[in-house]
Design an enzyme around this catalytic site. Structure first.
Site, PDB file in Angstrom:
ATOM      1  N   HIS A 217       1.603   4.284  -3.067  1.00 51.13           N
ATOM      2  CA  HIS A 217       1.503   5.744  -3.033  1.00 51.13           C
ATOM      3  C   HIS A 217       2.662   6.376  -3.821  1.00 51.13           C
ATOM      4  O   HIS A 217       2.489   7.365  -4.517  1.00 51.13           O
ATOM      5  CB  HIS A 217       1.562   6.264  -1.595  1.00 51.13           C
ATOM      6  CG  HIS A 217       0.269   6.176  -0.830  1.00 51.13           C
ATOM      7  ND1 HIS A 217      -0.935   6.668  -1.316  1.00 51.13           N
ATOM      8  CD2 HIS A 217      -0.006   5.693   0.408  1.00 51.13           C
ATOM      9  CE1 HIS A 217      -1.888   6.470  -0.407  1.00 51.13           C
ATOM     10  NE2 HIS A 217      -1.360   5.875   0.645  1.00 51.13           N
TER      11      HIS A 217
ATOM     12  N   GLU B 103      -6.217   6.618  -1.274  1.00 48.59           N
ATOM     13  CA  GLU B 103      -6.155   5.444  -0.405  1.00 48.59           C
ATOM     14  C   GLU B 103      -6.691   4.207  -1.108  1.00 48.59           C
ATOM     15  O   GLU B 103      -6.080   3.138  -1.050  1.00 48.59           O
ATOM     16  CB  GLU B 103      -6.956   5.694   0.880  1.00 48.59           C
ATOM     17  CG  GLU B 103      -6.327   6.709   1.811  1.00 48.59           C
ATOM     18  CD  GLU B 103      -4.855   6.459   2.033  1.00 48.59           C
ATOM     19  OE1 GLU B 103      -4.443   5.287   2.021  1.00 48.59           O
ATOM     20  OE2 GLU B 103      -4.116   7.425   2.199  1.00 48.59           O
TER      21      GLU B 103
ATOM     22  N   HIS C  63       0.839  -1.205   0.000  1.00 47.66           N
ATOM     23  CA  HIS C  63       0.000   0.000   0.000  1.00 47.66           C
ATOM     24  C   HIS C  63       0.876   1.258   0.000  1.00 47.66           C
ATOM     25  O   HIS C  63       0.656   2.180  -0.796  1.00 47.66           O
ATOM     26  CB  HIS C  63      -0.922  -0.032   1.231  1.00 47.66           C
ATOM     27  CG  HIS C  63      -1.699   1.221   1.473  1.00 47.66           C
ATOM     28  ND1 HIS C  63      -3.032   1.341   1.138  1.00 47.66           N
ATOM     29  CD2 HIS C  63      -1.336   2.419   2.013  1.00 47.66           C
ATOM     30  CE1 HIS C  63      -3.447   2.564   1.463  1.00 47.66           C
ATOM     31  NE2 HIS C  63      -2.441   3.235   2.000  1.00 47.66           N
ATOM     32  N   GLU C  64       1.872   1.295   0.865  1.00 50.81           N
ATOM     33  CA  GLU C  64       2.721   2.486   0.960  1.00 50.81           C
ATOM     34  C   GLU C  64       3.570   2.663  -0.302  1.00 50.81           C
ATOM     35  O   GLU C  64       3.731   3.774  -0.802  1.00 50.81           O
ATOM     36  CB  GLU C  64       3.623   2.406   2.203  1.00 50.81           C
ATOM     37  CG  GLU C  64       2.861   2.466   3.524  1.00 50.81           C
ATOM     38  CD  GLU C  64       2.029   3.742   3.676  1.00 50.81           C
ATOM     39  OE1 GLU C  64       2.443   4.795   3.164  1.00 50.81           O
ATOM     40  OE2 GLU C  64       0.952   3.677   4.284  1.00 50.81           O
TER      41      GLU C  64
HETATM   42 ZN   LIG Z   1      -2.298   5.317   2.418  1.00 44.60          ZN
END
Ligand SMILES: [Zn+2]
Length: 241
Positions: free
Chosen positions: A107, A161, A103-104
């Site tokens: 980004h 997100e 997830h990170e």
């Molecule tokens: Zn996030």
């Protein structure tokens, strides 16, 4: 994800700011003394990094495990990853840790910092970044995703997100981590946040657990396909704490 983006900052500028923010964070927060934890995070990070396609991917990914009991993690432009030691208790398996790190990293891959800083409500940040000298402005740190630590929350949007969730899900699956663990991870996160009353970056504006798992479930058949393909190609990561 096939979306149009407004990106005003040159990649080089942003990567440089990412490096500086990382250096500052390392001055402010001690690294863990646990070699075992470092090896464990290295195993998961490397497994994921091997599956990242080029394009906007950083040439190298680097990580630090910080001694901090909050279950948080971040990835900065330029590929600098931070993992709080507290995350290793909430993410119960290597696949759950891969879900957070995926997830990170997503980004960064999807250039969310650039897009966020380019957005009108934080347009001043672009100027601040161009002028940044040694001590970084808390607004810049927040724009890069470190706001929680520096007292200025500038969370990613819900759209960012959701996008990071889906890109991260594909990434962990391609690296051979069971994508179904992502759903368990977010459940653990929710449970922890409601007990502790605090929210890490990925829960601040994050979609509710319900929306999030619905989105993940919709993507799951595709992710499982990628996962089975990866296992067949010999991607069988074995990372233990
Ligand atoms: Zn996030």
């Amino acid at each position: 994800m096939g979306r149009r983006q407004l990106l005003l900052l040159p990649d080089d500028d942003l990567d440089r700011q990412g490096l500086e923010a990382y250096a500052q964070y390392k001055r402010d927060v001690p690294a863990t003394p646990s070699e075992g934890d470092r090896d464990y995070v290295a195993c998961v990070t490397q497994s994921l990094a091997e599956e990242v396609e080029s394009g906007h991917a950083p040439a190298t990914w680097e990580f630090t495990v910080f001694e901090d009991p909050t279950p948080n993690a971040f990835a900065l432009p330029g590929g600098k990853i931070g993992v709080h030691s507290g995350l290793l208790d909430v993410a119960e398996t290597d696949a759950q840790l891969a879900a957070v790190l995926g997830h990170e990293m997503a980004h960064v891959l999807a250039q969310h910092s650039n897009e966020r800083i380019s957005a009108s409500q934080v347009a001043d940040l672009a100027l601040l970044i161009a002028d940044a000298t040694t001590d970084m402005d808390p607004q810049i740190l927040a724009g890069l995703g470190l706001g929680a630590h520096y007292g200025l929350i500038l969370p990613y949007s819900r759209a960012h997100e959701s996008e990071a969730d889906l890109i991260g899900l594909d990434l962990m699956a391609r690296a051979g981590f069971d994508p179904r663990e992502a759903v368990l991870l977010w459940r653990n996160m929710e449970k922890n946040a409601s007990e502790e009353g605090a929210g890490p970056e990925f829960l601040s504006t994050h979609p509710t657990y319900r929306t999030r798992t619905q989105d993940l479930d919709r993507r799951m058949p595709r992710a499982l396909h990628l996962y089975h393909e990866a296992r067949a190609r010999g991607r069988t990561p074995w990372c233990r704490r």
